[in-house]
Design an enzyme around this catalytic site. Sequence first.
Site, PDB file in Angstrom:
ATOM      1  N   TYR A  15       0.825  -1.093  -0.027  1.00  0.00           N
ATOM      2  CA  TYR A  15      -0.119   0.103   0.195  1.00  0.00           C
ATOM      3  C   TYR A  15       0.764   1.027   0.079  1.00  0.00           C
ATOM      4  CZ  TYR A  15      -4.360  -2.939   0.662  1.00  0.00           C
ATOM      5  OH  TYR A  15      -5.174  -3.485   0.197  1.00  0.00           O
ATOM      6  N   SER A  16       0.598   2.352   0.797  1.00  0.00           N
ATOM      7  CA  SER A  16       1.213   3.370   0.880  1.00  0.00           C
ATOM      8  C   SER A  16       2.570   3.605   1.231  1.00  0.00           C
ATOM      9  CB  SER A  16       0.364   4.759   1.758  1.00  0.00           C
ATOM     10  OG  SER A  16      -0.548   4.972   0.939  1.00  0.00           O
ATOM     11  N   ALA A  17       3.221   2.317   1.745  1.00  0.00           N
ATOM     12  CA  ALA A  17       4.745   2.610   1.780  1.00  0.00           C
ATOM     13  C   ALA A  17       5.299   2.909   0.362  1.00  0.00           C
ATOM     14  CB  ALA A  17       5.177   1.184   2.297  1.00  0.00           C
ATOM     15  N   LYS A  75       4.776   5.113  -1.308  1.00  0.00           N
ATOM     16  CA  LYS A  75       5.105   6.419  -1.747  1.00  0.00           C
ATOM     17  C   LYS A  75       6.726   6.905  -1.425  1.00  0.00           C
ATOM     18  CE  LYS A  75       0.248   8.381  -0.746  1.00  0.00           C
ATOM     19  NZ  LYS A  75      -0.571   7.296  -0.528  1.00  0.00           N
TER      20      LYS A  75
END
Length: 394
Positions: free
Chosen positions: A67-69, A71
């Site tokens: 997921y947002s890791a 980014k």
Amino acid sequence: MTTIGGDVAAGFEPVREAFAENFAQHGDIGAAVCVYQDGRPVVDLWGGIADRDTGRPWERDTLQLVYSATKGATATAAHMLAERGLLDLDAPVAEYWPEFAANGKTDIPVRWLLSHQAGLVTLDRPVPLAEALSWHPMTAALAAQRPVWTPGTAHGYHGRTWGWLVGEVIRRVSGRTLGRFFADEIAAPLGLDFFIGLPASERHRVSRMAYRKPNVDLTTLPPESVPEELREQVAAWRDPNSFSNRAYAVTDPPAIDFDSPEVQAAELPASNGIGTARALARMYAALIGEVDGVRLLSPETVASAAKEQAAGMDQVLVAPSRFGSGYQLPTEDNPMSGPGAFGHNGRGGSLAFADPERGIAFGYAMNHIVGGADDVRAEALVNAVRRSLAWPTC
């Protein structure tokens, strides 16, 4: 008992103990954790089940969507271009992406995209999911969108749109998609097992996620029964027109099946990176020092990237948050290893970061999507690292 594979260096035994405890007490199903110290691995562990339906075990090379890791990987690509003099983070986005100037966005600098200050958390008209996965319809919609707050006056977590916004700038500057740039310039030199846009040949290695439902759905309680410190946040969750909900409704349908082959094959630089905890830790280690002769960014660039750009009440999360230029910075809820760290977490528990002052890089990936204040798995592992190095725990 869950079988734990891998190794820890002498002195890091507390991390192995905490990792095993996560399976025994804190809900891990399949997971991996890796820690680098001064450019070399000192913890590399994995264990559990990669797919509960088939019983497939988690192996050394099991891949996990984080997921947002993701980014943090995307931000690294942007800073590499900046260090090469190809991207000025303080220049207007429209200098690289002319269509972006529409609807009052002429002067928004690239840095405000990275630090969640652009006010582009949502769309007036969601993009059909299949078109969003193909990239250009979503970036065209964002280029035409009017900000929902005056850019630069507030910040709010651009949970979904951030990847298309920053990724399109990278594409315009480098001539390559973000996934291709990452593969060529970051993954290949370091030998990282991490993909933004999964090749079909690697899908058999991907773990399948399991989702835990909350014990209590706070949105169903009478307002007076919600803990006072959570009432504003819960009120936002109840409101379909709040930024908290609209930020995750930019596609039609808004729900995205991140286990699906189509989603995993697409490039979603905010949210669908797939790889190992080892790859995440190794990337962050190469941000703060050499790893087998490779360093991704200079100390000066790292210091600039990790300098606070936005802090305080988040317009989407309705909770305090802190951002550098693309990376999360430590908060009370996500202390990482201390005040000098930078990195990014992901939905449900994943976490990756570097601490340049202490020479530590950390990666944790898991397939049980838990989240919430009662998810202590990543924090337990970080505290075990701190104990191993005789630092105070958080």
